[in-house]
Write a protein that holds these residues in place. Structure first.
Motif, short mmCIF file in Angstrom:
data_model
loop_
_atom_site.label_atom_id
_atom_site.label_comp_id
_atom_site.label_asym_id
_atom_site.label_seq_id
_atom_site.Cartn_x
_atom_site.Cartn_y
_atom_site.Cartn_z
N ASN A 1 0.83 -1.20 0.00
CA ASN A 1 0.00 0.00 0.00
C ASN A 1 0.87 1.25 0.00
O ASN A 1 2.05 1.22 0.38
N SER B 1 0.87 5.53 0.91
CA SER B 1 0.24 6.70 1.52
C SER B 1 1.10 7.93 1.25
O SER B 1 2.34 7.83 1.20
N VAL C 1 -5.92 4.09 2.20
CA VAL C 1 -4.62 4.02 1.56
C VAL C 1 -4.82 3.45 0.17
O VAL C 1 -5.78 2.73 -0.09
N SER C 2 -3.93 3.79 -0.73
CA SER C 2 -4.05 3.30 -2.10
C SER C 2 -3.14 2.10 -2.30
O SER C 2 -2.23 1.85 -1.51
N GLU C 3 -3.39 1.36 -3.37
CA GLU C 3 -2.51 0.24 -3.68
C GLU C 3 -1.15 0.78 -4.09
O GLU C 3 -1.02 1.92 -4.54
N GLU C 4 -0.15 -0.07 -3.89
CA GLU C 4 1.21 0.33 -4.24
C GLU C 4 1.24 0.86 -5.67
O GLU C 4 0.74 0.23 -6.60
#
Length: 393
Positions: A99, A101, A270-273
């Motif tokens: 993830n 951030s 949070v977003s994906e990597e």
């Protein structure tokens, strides 16, 4: 904001991760021209006579590499930049458990106005708390002399003064928990430090410029032996030359932010990597110039990236020639990171030995010296550093 960052960051520790990284169990020796004499006394004197400045920038890059059976290697990383002027700017990127951030904030009037994963808020705090958000020590520390295995003093190829230290293992463990680790790793079973190295760097004017630290450790999880590498690099630059500006429109937007206590932390997504991690340092730099710094790829040459940040100034990164170009009012100032040389017109400057051609004027050389720092700044905003980029050549 510090409270929110710590809460979210701690969620990711040791819950499974996706990023494979190269093996790194051995601490590499530092290349320097060793200086004879009492290194500890020299370090103590450097700290006692430390030259402070209220205007500077700091780049930070830290990582935790989790190891299991020398095969499963997993990465938790954070990189950030702190720019300190009358207004302070902080930017931070956290990669953990697949993830991503992102935090960005401005600090003035004893208040930090932050955007954390698109959630905006403000928090009253002091400057120390702003620094703490980078989750790393930013100031030097005098370690106990009797608890050092070794300390040596030298100079690197740029003439910077280095102190290389190794701590006794028990003391290293104590220092790691107190000074470096922000994730309560002391709660891990049978945690021990196997190897460690700390390097301090000062310039000739007496400023503390850099710290690199590495702690190689082991522990048990569910009765299974595990390894953990912690690495930290900090770099202080643009001393006396950092500029942070905010428009009235931006300040007006800040006035609409809510107090951090009114935020439900569990709702911060949070977003994906992101896909901006490449197989090499250069590839990652290319990707992040676009994803983080809004550079555009040249239509005719995909190895050239460019950004304009006002009507009269812009940056260009040319990966064909390994050159960073600063353009101002139609004049190009170039820095070549392969040869560590700068140029403007017929003027050339060699950063290694401070040699300049006969065609150079003082103002031109002063600007060329800054160009290298501009590239370092762009690299730190991309979570990288110039040493890594050059070493890969």
């Amino acid at each position: 904001m510090k409270k929110i960052v710590f809460i979210l960051f701690s969620i990711f520790i040791f819950i499974g991760c996706k990023n494979d990284v190269p093996s790194s169990t051995q601490i590499n020796p530092i290349e320097m021209e060793e200086v004879q004499g009492d290194a500890y006394s020299a370090l103590e004197n450097s700290l006692n006579e430390l030259v402070q400045n209220e205007n500077y920038s700091i780049g930070v890059n830290s990582s935790y590499i989790l190891k299991k059976d020398d095969e499963n290697q997993q990465l938790f990383g954070m990189d950030g930049v702190l720019e300190v002027d009358d207004i302070v700017h902080v930017a931070q990127n956290i990669h953990a458990n697949g993830n991503y951030s992102k935090l960005e904030g401005y600090y003035y009037n004893d208040t930090l106005y932050a955007d954390y994963n698109t959630v905006t808020y403000y928090e009253k705090m002091g400057m120390k708390e702003v620094k703490d958000t980078l989750l790393a020590p930013l100031e030097p520390y005098l370690f106990v002399k009797d608890k050092l295995v070794s300390i040596s003093q030298g100079k690197d190829e740029d003439g910077l003064i280095l102190f290389v230290m190794e701590l006794e293992k028990d003391y290293a463990k104590e220092i790691f928990f107190d000074r470096y680790d922000k994730n309560d790793l002391k709660n891990l079973e049978d945690f021990s430090i196997e190897e460690n190295q700390i390097v301090y760097c000062f310039d000739e004017e007496g400023h503390f410029i850099k710290e690199s630290a590495q702690f190689v450790s082991s522990f048990k999880q569910n009765n299974e032996a595990m390894g953990l590498d912690y690495k930290l690099n900090t770099n202080r630059f643009m001393i006396g030359k950092t500029e942070v500006e905010l428009s009235e429109e931006e300040k007006q937007a800040h006035s609409q932010y809510v107090n951090y206590q009114d935020i439900d932390v569990s709702q911060i997504a949070v977003s994906e990597e992101s896909s901006d991690i490449g197989a090499t340092i250069e590839e990652t730099f290319r990707k992040r110039l676009v994803s983080r710094l809004n550079y555009e790829q040249d239509k005719d040459n995909q190895n050239v990236y460019h950004v304009e940040y006002n009507d009269n100034e812009g940056y260009t990164v040319d990966f064909d020639t390994k050159t960073f170009i600063y353009s101002r009012y139609g004049i190009d100032y170039s820095y070549n990171w392969k040869g560590d040389k700068g140029s403007m017109g017929k003027c050339t400057f060699d950063y290694q030995n401070s040699a300049q051609s006969d065609d150079c004027q003082k103002e031109t050389v002063d600007t060329l010296k800054e160009i290298k720092t501009y590239l370092e700044m762009e690299l730190y905003y991309c979570g990288l550093n110039l040493e890594e980029l050059v070493k890969e050549l």
